[in-house]
Scaffold this motif. Structure first.
Motif, PDB file in Angstrom:
ATOM      1  N   ILE A  33       0.875  -1.169   0.000  1.00 26.78           N
ATOM      2  CA  ILE A  33       0.000   0.000   0.000  1.00 26.78           C
ATOM      3  C   ILE A  33       0.913   1.220   0.000  1.00 26.78           C
ATOM      4  N   VAL A  34       0.726   2.101  -0.970  1.00 28.82           N
ATOM      5  CA  VAL A  34       1.556   3.299  -1.078  1.00 28.82           C
ATOM      6  C   VAL A  34       0.856   4.437  -0.347  1.00 28.82           C
ATOM      7  N   THR A  35       1.579   5.119   0.541  1.00 33.55           N
ATOM      8  CA  THR A  35       1.029   6.240   1.300  1.00 33.55           C
ATOM      9  C   THR A  35       1.855   7.499   1.029  1.00 33.55           C
ATOM     10  N   ASN A  36       1.395   8.616   1.579  1.00 33.82           N
ATOM     11  CA  ASN A  36       2.123   9.871   1.347  1.00 33.82           C
ATOM     12  C   ASN A  36       3.172  10.128   2.426  1.00 33.82           C
ATOM     13  N   GLY A  37       3.691   9.079   3.024  1.00 35.54           N
ATOM     14  CA  GLY A  37       4.780   9.219   3.984  1.00 35.54           C
ATOM     15  C   GLY A  37       4.621   8.257   5.148  1.00 35.54           C
ATOM     16  N   THR A  38       5.690   8.117   5.922  1.00 34.71           N
ATOM     17  CA  THR A  38       5.701   7.191   7.051  1.00 34.71           C
ATOM     18  C   THR A  38       4.646   7.548   8.090  1.00 34.71           C
ATOM     19  N   GLN A  39       4.504   8.823   8.396  1.00 35.30           N
ATOM     20  CA  GLN A  39       3.556   9.211   9.439  1.00 35.30           C
ATOM     21  C   GLN A  39       2.134   8.811   9.076  1.00 35.30           C
ATOM     22  N   SER A  40       1.764   8.959   7.812  1.00 41.79           N
ATOM     23  CA  SER A  40       0.430   8.544   7.380  1.00 41.79           C
ATOM     24  C   SER A  40       0.260   7.037   7.517  1.00 41.79           C
ATOM     25  N   ALA A  41       1.296   6.294   7.156  1.00 40.27           N
ATOM     26  CA  ALA A  41       1.232   4.840   7.261  1.00 40.27           C
ATOM     27  C   ALA A  41       1.055   4.411   8.717  1.00 40.27           C
ATOM     28  N   LEU A  42       1.802   5.040   9.619  1.00 41.94           N
ATOM     29  CA  LEU A  42       1.695   4.692  11.031  1.00 41.94           C
ATOM     30  C   LEU A  42       0.317   5.035  11.584  1.00 41.94           C
ATOM     31  N   HIS A  43      -0.196   6.180  11.194  1.00 40.14           N
ATOM     32  CA  HIS A  43      -1.515   6.581  11.686  1.00 40.14           C
ATOM     33  C   HIS A  43      -2.578   5.590  11.220  1.00 40.14           C
ATOM     34  N   LEU A  44      -2.474   5.144   9.981  1.00 40.98           N
ATOM     35  CA  LEU A  44      -3.405   4.135   9.476  1.00 40.98           C
ATOM     36  C   LEU A  44      -3.361   2.876  10.334  1.00 40.98           C
ATOM     37  N   LEU A  45      -2.166   2.404  10.611  1.00 40.60           N
ATOM     38  CA  LEU A  45      -1.994   1.156  11.350  1.00 40.60           C
ATOM     39  C   LEU A  45      -2.468   1.283  12.791  1.00 40.60           C
ATOM     40  N   TYR A  96       5.341  -3.703   7.598  1.00 39.00           N
ATOM     41  CA  TYR A  96       6.653  -3.086   7.331  1.00 39.00           C
ATOM     42  C   TYR A  96       6.452  -1.743   6.631  1.00 39.00           C
ATOM     43  N   VAL A  97       7.163  -0.715   7.104  1.00 45.20           N
ATOM     44  CA  VAL A  97       7.043   0.616   6.518  1.00 45.20           C
ATOM     45  C   VAL A  97       8.424   1.116   6.093  1.00 45.20           C
ATOM     46  N   MET A  98       8.534   1.522   4.837  1.00 44.77           N
ATOM     47  CA  MET A  98       9.756   2.178   4.373  1.00 44.77           C
ATOM     48  C   MET A  98       9.391   3.487   3.697  1.00 44.77           C
ATOM     49  N   GLY A  99       9.727   4.600   4.351  1.00 39.35           N
ATOM     50  CA  GLY A  99       9.570   5.917   3.747  1.00 39.35           C
ATOM     51  C   GLY A  99      10.816   6.274   2.954  1.00 39.35           C
ATOM     52  N   LEU A 100      10.689   7.251   2.061  1.00 39.61           N
ATOM     53  CA  LEU A 100      11.789   7.608   1.162  1.00 39.61           C
ATOM     54  C   LEU A 100      12.484   8.904   1.541  1.00 39.61           C
ATOM     55  N   THR A 101      12.143   9.487   2.703  1.00 43.22           N
ATOM     56  CA  THR A 101      12.706  10.789   3.059  1.00 43.22           C
ATOM     57  C   THR A 101      14.188  10.733   3.392  1.00 43.22           C
ATOM     58  N   MET A 144      10.430  14.002  -0.437  1.00 46.04           N
ATOM     59  CA  MET A 144       9.783  12.919  -1.176  1.00 46.04           C
ATOM     60  C   MET A 144       8.850  12.172  -0.229  1.00 46.04           C
ATOM     61  N   ARG A 145       7.622  12.639  -0.090  1.00 47.93           N
ATOM     62  CA  ARG A 145       6.673  12.089   0.871  1.00 47.93           C
ATOM     63  C   ARG A 145       5.938  10.898   0.262  1.00 47.93           C
ATOM     64  N   ILE A 146       6.681   9.834   0.108  1.00 45.16           N
ATOM     65  CA  ILE A 146       6.146   8.562  -0.357  1.00 45.16           C
ATOM     66  C   ILE A 146       6.660   7.488   0.589  1.00 45.16           C
ATOM     67  N   ALA A 147       5.775   6.582   1.011  1.00 41.19           N
ATOM     68  CA  ALA A 147       6.192   5.458   1.842  1.00 41.19           C
ATOM     69  C   ALA A 147       5.485   4.203   1.367  1.00 41.19           C
ATOM     70  N   TYR A 148       6.191   3.078   1.468  1.00 40.80           N
ATOM     71  CA  TYR A 148       5.631   1.786   1.091  1.00 40.80           C
ATOM     72  C   TYR A 148       5.293   1.004   2.353  1.00 40.80           C
TER      73      TYR A 148
END
Length: 397
Positions: free
Chosen positions: A91-103, A224-229, A236-240
């Motif tokens: 799932i591609v998100t707009n950054g690590t913080q968004s991914a964590l908040h989702l989880l 697993y979360v990997m942001g690209l910052t 680059m606010r993209i995280a996988y």
């Protein structure tokens, strides 16, 4: 010692260090900007501009990323995992913080408990508050979270903890690296106590020599979360977000697809796709790693004789303060010397006392000369007569 800058200096005004009287900032974990970024961005934007459907990049975001975004994400993550990744687990998100908040919002009951390292990602407390969850700290040793701390936490909470957040590779802020044996122990405890793991691997691509991710050892229980910052660019606010299975990914996406603030920005996603395809992403990561290796060499020379931990490629080092320095006193003294540092208490997830220590983000200053100058100021401060320093503090308060 080679101190000549090898990175792009055109962004100095962004770092607010212009002028002799400006402070040297070691507080921000911001990756240095190799020239590969500017060159790659010019090439990519030129390529995108020739596409007939380029306007579609501003039509709107795709929940979880387009198919091509997930395919390219799987390709990038496979470099860290050493094996192929199913794009449908991503799932591609707009950054690590968004991914964590989702989880956190999805897997922790309202008012539930999130376990994390006692010292952790500086904004973790804020994300936990937004998700309405309670943070509980776990003791650390030289490898990170201890198995004993996990057992104690579950005994104390009667098994009510829902999720464990951890940063096992180049831990922020202590720089510890969890061994493969410790990773297996933590995974075994997660299965025994029926909790899920959220693994933040933001520096993973910069450290191919590190042990495999927890998500490779225990994919069934790890998100697993990997942001690209850090490995590409701060902006680059993209995280996988890699789910334990395709089914897990589909369920999370179905539950959250109407909550659009976490969707990846399509123009940024398009740039990342192109960089992964043409090799620019790998070039940038390699250049950042080389620059950080050089900055660590400077730190080892300038701070020789002082106690700190760190490893080549890491964005920061962890410096223990000698007695009688306290965190606040050293931070204040360094600020008066126009050097900004971040102390241990800034990373504490609870109100427990922290040991005197500071995180120095070697990545933040614009060039190697500035790194050397700032570290020299820190070293001189550590070496000075404490009584004189404290007398000076008393006069200024």
């Amino acid at each position: 010692m080679q101190l000549q800058p090898t990175i792009d200096r055109t962004h100095l005004t962004d770092r607010k260090i212009i002028g002799q009287d400006a402070a040297i900032d070691f507080t921000r974990s911001v990756a240095p900007r190799p020239r590969d970024i500017a060159n790659g961005l010019v090439r990519t934007l030129s390529t995108l501009s020739t596409q007939e459907d380029v306007g579609c990049l501003l039509d709107g975001s795709v929940p979880g990323g387009a198919v091509e975004d997930r395919v390219c994400g799987a390709r990038l993550l496979s470099r860290r995992f050493g094996s192929a990744i199913d794009p449908d687990r991503i799932i591609v998100t707009n950054g690590t913080q968004s991914a964590l908040h989702l989880l956190f919002r999805t897997f922790i009951r309202t008012g539930g408990t999130l376990l994390s390292e006692a010292l952790s990602y500086g904004v973790l407390k804020g994300i936990a508050r937004q998700a309405n969850v309670r943070l509980e700290s776990l003791a650390l040793d030289h490898e990170g979270i201890t198995p004993e701390a996990v057992v104690r936490a579950f005994s104390a909470s009667a098994g009510t903890a829902d999720l464990l957040y951890c940063n096992p590779t180049i831990h922020n802020p202590t720089t510890s690296i969890m061994s493969i044996q410790r990773r297996k122990e933590i995974a075994a405890l997660a299965r025994t106590h029926s909790f899920k793991i959220v693994e933040d691997d933001v520096l993973g691509l910069l450290h191919p020599e590190a042990p495999p991710p927890l998500a490779a050892l225990a994919p069934d229980i790890t998100w697993y979360v990997m942001g690209l910052t850090k490995c590409l660019a701060h902006g680059m606010r993209i995280a996988y977000l890699l789910a334990p299975s395709v089914d897990h990914a589909k369920k999370l996406l179905a539950a959250e697809r109407t909550y659009s603030s976490w969707f990846p920005a399509p123009l940024q996603a398009a740039v990342v796709r192109q960089w992964i395809k043409d090799g620019t992403a790998e070039q940038i990561t390699s250049a950042i790693r080389s620059e950080m290796d050089a900055r660590h060499a400077i730190a080892r020379q300038v701070l020789a004789g002082h106690t700190f931990s760190g490893c080549d490629g890491a964005m920061h080092i962890w410096l223990k303060l000698p007695h009688p320095w306290s965190n606040r006193e050293f931070e204040d003294a360094a600020r008066r010397r126009r050097v900004l540092v971040r102390t241990a208490d800034r990373f504490a997830v609870d109100d427990a006392p922290t040991s005197p220590a500071i995180r120095l983000s070697l990545s933040s200053p614009p060039d190697r000369q500035t790194v050397a100058s700032g570290l020299a100021t820190v070293a001189a401060l550590l070496d000075e007569d404490f009584r004189g320093q404290f007398a000076e503090m008393g006069k200024n308060r």
